[in-house]
Design a protein around this motif. Structure first.
Motif, PDB file in Angstrom:
ATOM      1  N   THR A 152       8.226   3.272  -6.316  1.00 24.86           N
ATOM      2  CA  THR A 152       8.864   4.583  -6.163  1.00 24.86           C
ATOM      3  C   THR A 152       9.659   4.931  -7.409  1.00 24.86           C
ATOM      4  N   ARG A 153      10.357   3.948  -7.976  1.00 27.90           N
ATOM      5  CA  ARG A 153      11.125   4.187  -9.200  1.00 27.90           C
ATOM      6  C   ARG A 153      10.197   4.549 -10.360  1.00 27.90           C
ATOM      7  N   TRP A 154       9.066   3.865 -10.457  1.00 24.22           N
ATOM      8  CA  TRP A 154       8.112   4.173 -11.518  1.00 24.22           C
ATOM      9  C   TRP A 154       7.514   5.569 -11.350  1.00 24.22           C
ATOM     10  N   LEU A 155       7.296   5.984 -10.121  1.00 31.91           N
ATOM     11  CA  LEU A 155       6.644   7.257  -9.849  1.00 31.91           C
ATOM     12  C   LEU A 155       7.594   8.443  -9.866  1.00 31.91           C
ATOM     13  N   ALA A 186       0.686  19.813  -6.862  1.00 31.41           N
ATOM     14  CA  ALA A 186       0.751  18.839  -5.775  1.00 31.41           C
ATOM     15  C   ALA A 186       0.143  17.537  -6.273  1.00 31.41           C
ATOM     16  N   LEU A 187       0.988  16.537  -6.532  1.00 29.04           N
ATOM     17  CA  LEU A 187       0.510  15.232  -6.964  1.00 29.04           C
ATOM     18  C   LEU A 187       0.180  14.399  -5.729  1.00 29.04           C
ATOM     19  N   ALA A 188      -1.010  13.824  -5.713  1.00 26.11           N
ATOM     20  CA  ALA A 188      -1.460  13.029  -4.567  1.00 26.11           C
ATOM     21  C   ALA A 188      -2.178  11.798  -5.080  1.00 26.11           C
ATOM     22  N   GLY A 189      -2.441  10.871  -4.163  1.00 25.23           N
ATOM     23  CA  GLY A 189      -3.211   9.698  -4.558  1.00 25.23           C
ATOM     24  C   GLY A 189      -2.764   8.448  -3.850  1.00 25.23           C
ATOM     25  N   ARG A 190      -3.066   7.324  -4.474  1.00 21.98           N
ATOM     26  CA  ARG A 190      -2.732   6.014  -3.907  1.00 21.98           C
ATOM     27  C   ARG A 190      -2.218   5.104  -5.013  1.00 21.98           C
ATOM     28  N   PHE A 191      -1.405   4.141  -4.613  1.00 25.03           N
ATOM     29  CA  PHE A 191      -0.911   3.112  -5.521  1.00 25.03           C
ATOM     30  C   PHE A 191      -0.863   1.815  -4.722  1.00 25.03           C
ATOM     31  N   HIS A 192      -1.989   1.107  -4.708  1.00 28.07           N
ATOM     32  CA  HIS A 192      -2.089  -0.157  -3.987  1.00 28.07           C
ATOM     33  C   HIS A 192      -1.983  -1.308  -4.992  1.00 28.07           C
ATOM     34  N   SER A 193      -1.347  -2.370  -4.586  1.00 31.96           N
ATOM     35  CA  SER A 193      -1.227  -3.527  -5.480  1.00 31.96           C
ATOM     36  C   SER A 193      -0.953  -4.769  -4.644  1.00 31.96           C
ATOM     37  N   PRO A 210       9.706   9.968 -11.954  1.00 31.67           N
ATOM     38  CA  PRO A 210       9.591  11.003 -12.997  1.00 31.67           C
ATOM     39  C   PRO A 210       8.312  11.836 -12.846  1.00 31.67           C
ATOM     40  N   ALA A 211       7.221  11.191 -12.438  1.00 31.48           N
ATOM     41  CA  ALA A 211       5.960  11.916 -12.257  1.00 31.48           C
ATOM     42  C   ALA A 211       6.063  12.913 -11.117  1.00 31.48           C
ATOM     43  N   LEU A 212       6.707  12.535 -10.045  1.00 33.61           N
ATOM     44  CA  LEU A 212       6.844  13.423  -8.902  1.00 33.61           C
ATOM     45  C   LEU A 212       7.711  14.628  -9.253  1.00 33.61           C
ATOM     46  N   ARG A 213       8.790  14.384  -9.998  1.00 30.79           N
ATOM     47  CA  ARG A 213       9.660  15.491 -10.405  1.00 30.79           C
ATOM     48  C   ARG A 213       8.924  16.437 -11.356  1.00 30.79           C
ATOM     49  N   LEU A 231       0.845  -1.191   0.000  1.00 28.64           N
ATOM     50  CA  LEU A 231       0.000   0.000   0.000  1.00 28.64           C
ATOM     51  C   LEU A 231       0.881   1.242   0.000  1.00 28.64           C
ATOM     52  N   MET A 232       0.575   2.162  -0.888  1.00 26.63           N
ATOM     53  CA  MET A 232       1.373   3.386  -1.005  1.00 26.63           C
ATOM     54  C   MET A 232       0.447   4.585  -1.158  1.00 26.63           C
ATOM     55  N   ARG A 233       0.780   5.672  -0.463  1.00 25.02           N
ATOM     56  CA  ARG A 233       0.021   6.917  -0.588  1.00 25.02           C
ATOM     57  C   ARG A 233       0.969   8.061  -0.922  1.00 25.02           C
ATOM     58  N   LEU A 234       0.438   8.998  -1.709  1.00 27.34           N
ATOM     59  CA  LEU A 234       1.203  10.163  -2.148  1.00 27.34           C
ATOM     60  C   LEU A 234       0.501  11.431  -1.687  1.00 27.34           C
ATOM     61  N   ALA A 235       1.288  12.454  -1.402  1.00 26.90           N
ATOM     62  CA  ALA A 235       0.765  13.784  -1.092  1.00 26.90           C
ATOM     63  C   ALA A 235       1.868  14.794  -1.348  1.00 26.90           C
ATOM     64  N   GLU A 236       1.460  15.958  -1.852  1.00 32.47           N
ATOM     65  CA  GLU A 236       2.433  17.037  -2.104  1.00 32.47           C
ATOM     66  C   GLU A 236       3.628  16.549  -2.926  1.00 32.47           C
ATOM     67  N   ALA A 237       3.343  15.705  -3.953  1.00 35.54           N
ATOM     68  CA  ALA A 237       4.358  15.223  -4.896  1.00 35.54           C
ATOM     69  C   ALA A 237       5.471  14.436  -4.221  1.00 35.54           C
ATOM     70  N   ARG A 238       5.105  13.675  -3.204  1.00 30.95           N
ATOM     71  CA  ARG A 238       6.079  12.771  -2.593  1.00 30.95           C
ATOM     72  C   ARG A 238       5.355  11.580  -1.981  1.00 30.95           C
ATOM     73  N   VAL A 239       6.087  10.498  -1.808  1.00 30.74           N
ATOM     74  CA  VAL A 239       5.547   9.316  -1.146  1.00 30.74           C
ATOM     75  C   VAL A 239       5.507   9.592   0.354  1.00 30.74           C
ATOM     76  N   VAL A 240       4.340   9.486   0.958  1.00 33.09           N
ATOM     77  CA  VAL A 240       4.201   9.797   2.377  1.00 33.09           C
ATOM     78  C   VAL A 240       3.917   8.544   3.216  1.00 33.09           C
ATOM     79  N   GLN A 241       3.566   7.450   2.563  1.00 33.90           N
ATOM     80  CA  GLN A 241       3.293   6.229   3.312  1.00 33.90           C
ATOM     81  C   GLN A 241       3.486   5.035   2.393  1.00 33.90           C
ATOM     82  N   ALA A 242       4.117   4.004   2.914  1.00 35.29           N
ATOM     83  CA  ALA A 242       4.276   2.751   2.181  1.00 35.29           C
ATOM     84  C   ALA A 242       4.378   1.617   3.185  1.00 35.29           C
ATOM     85  N   SER A 243       3.626   0.573   2.958  1.00 38.71           N
ATOM     86  CA  SER A 243       3.658  -0.551   3.893  1.00 38.71           C
ATOM     87  C   SER A 243       3.203  -1.819   3.199  1.00 38.71           C
TER      88      SER A 243
END
Length: 465
Positions: free
Chosen positions: A131-134, A147-154, A136-139, A39-51
């Motif tokens: 994180t590697r895939w994301l 501000a890029l935000a969202g979730r990336f669950h898999s 370029p998008a964050l930069r 589970l991964m969450r993004l806020a303010e163009a950065r990864v803020v949570q991953a578990s």
């Protein structure tokens, strides 16, 4: 590819619990649900949570003298399952029998899920890869002052049903639930855009494409203008249509809605309930090879393809074993996996709206002055279910359409309309796109809806916000 919920281990544990229950009740059913996810969450163009998360749960349904009781546990040890089964049986013994004695369904042949429902790469994605895939998008978002935000669950999800009636089913599939929002800084100030991907597979190219779309749309959405309420021709995205389909499934096609008379199907099966351009069916096989297939329901019964609306004409609803007995028909495999037995009955969790003959450019070209809507939120479908009256707000990426071309972004607006009547104003197959997309329903990996882009004439907007 290793998994903590290997099929042989899960089935062995469930069979042990069933064996100990034989002779203690008239019937016992075990529903196993498992999730192994990153589970991964993004806020303010950065990864803020991953578990990494591993969750397993067994729901026991026991039947004694026609009365049923349920007990749920996350203790998957032999002792934990034995205790859950014993508790469900004890509860069933003191539960008064209702007007309708409950019996568990017998085993039925379940077709295998398509091979593409388990993608090894998606099932085992880790934080480093995502994180590697994301990156370029964050930069890029930072460079655009967004501000890029969202979730990336898999990960992978597992479902199994075993019962004393011989039911023995198993499914394990992969899933990716990716949703990205781009917001103009300062956050919440003006422009925003959103895109989502819900499928058994995902790769770096899909992530990059999604991010590029959401960033470009957010830049386009700056300085929105207010437009007057009233009737507007609208082009709705598949995500917006899927939101409406979810509500139609709840208020119209569930066994509870039909039985209590609140469904728009009540008294209307065989009659036109919407326009001839609309055909809806429920199919857990996901024949478009997108989304998350599910071959059986929470009772271990095979999910059938059920035609609900054909060329605008109501054809019927979905059924679990209990509602089918009441209706005098065969079950369609729609006992819902996220519901505690025996209520709330069947649900249409894999709704498909048939596509048409247009592409997106062709849909826009049919609009002289109207709106382009990529997302709806705060939709309420309980206003007048017999007419499917719904209300909700536009959100993220709503634009004027002028002379068949996208124009300025618009401020949020509220629509209130009968969706059946609105769908009757789709201009034939030319008002539906050939391409369809899969989007998440409201019940996690157990629901997924498929829809095209749709042109609706004269959707009623009642106010701003």
């Amino acid at each position: 590819m290793t998994t903590g919920f290997a099929r042989h281990r899960v089935e062995e544990r469930l069979d042990e619990a069933l064996a100990a229950a034989r002779g203690q009740a008239d019937g016992v059913e075990l529903l196993f649900r498992g999730r192994e996810a990153n589970l991964m969450r993004l806020a303010e163009a950065r990864v803020v949570q991953a578990s990494d998360v591993v969750q397993g749960q067994v729901t026991v349904r026991a039947v004694v003298d026609g009365a049923a009781a349920v007990w749920t546990t996350s203790d998957l040890s032999a002792e934990g399952l034995a205790g859950a089964v014993a508790q469900a049986i004890r509860n069933a013994r003191v539960t008064p029998q209702g007007r309708e004695p409950i019996t568990l369904p017998s085993a039925a042949a379940v077709p295998a899920a398509p091979a593409w429902s388990m993608d090894p790469v998606t099932a085992t994605l880790d934080t480093a890869t995502k994180t590697r895939w994301l990156e370029p998008a964050l930069r890029a978002a930072e460079a655009d002052d967004l501000a890029l935000a969202g979730r990336f669950h898999s990960g992978r999800f597992s479902l199994a049903v075993r019962s004393t009636e011989g039911v023995a089913t198993w499914h394990q599939g992969s899933y990716a639930d990716l949703a990205l929002s781009a917001l103009e800084r300062p956050v919440g100030h003006r422009a925003s855009a959103w895109r989502a991907h819900f499928d058994a597979r995902v790769d770096a190219e899909r992530v990059a494409a999604l991010e590029a779309e959401v960033r470009a749309e957010c830049r386009r959405g700056r300085d929105p203008v207010a437009v007057r309420p009233g009737a507007w021709d609208v082009v709705l995205s598949p995500a917006a249509v899927a939101e409406l389909l979810e509500w139609l499934g709840e208020i119209g096609f569930s066994s509870r809605a039909v039985e209590d008379g609140s469904s728009f199907l009540t008294g209307n099966v065989g009659s036109a309930v919407t326009g001839a351009a609309v055909s809806l069916h429920d199919d857990g096989a996901m024949p478009h090879a997108i989304g998350l297939p599910l071959p059986f329901d929470a009772e271990g019964q095979p999910k059938q393809r059920v035609v609900l609306v054909e060329d605008g004409v109501a054809r019927g609803s979905v059924h679990d074993s209990r509602s089918a007995r009441r209706a005098g028909c065969a079950a369609t495999g729609h006992a819902h996996a996220d519901a505690l037995f025996p209520a709330p009955g069947s649900k249409a969790c894999h709704l498909h709206m048939a596509g048409g003959d247009s592409d997106l450019e062709g849909l826009l070209g049919q609009v002289d002055r109207g709106l382009f809507i990529t997302r709806l939120h705060y939709v309420n479908g309980l206003i007048e279910p017999r007419r499917a009256v719904m209300t909700g707000l536009t959100r993220d990426g709503a634009f004027l359409v002028e002379g068949g071309r996208l124009g300025r972004a618009i401020e949020p607006m509220r629509f209130t309309d009968s969706i059946l009547e609105a769908f009757a104003r789709i201009p034939g197959r030319a008002g539906l796109s050939r391409v369809v997309e899969s989007h998440a329903g409201g019940f996690g990996t157990e629901s997924c809806h498929v829809a095209p882009w749709v042109l609706v004439r004269g959707l009623q907007f009642t106010s701003g916000r």
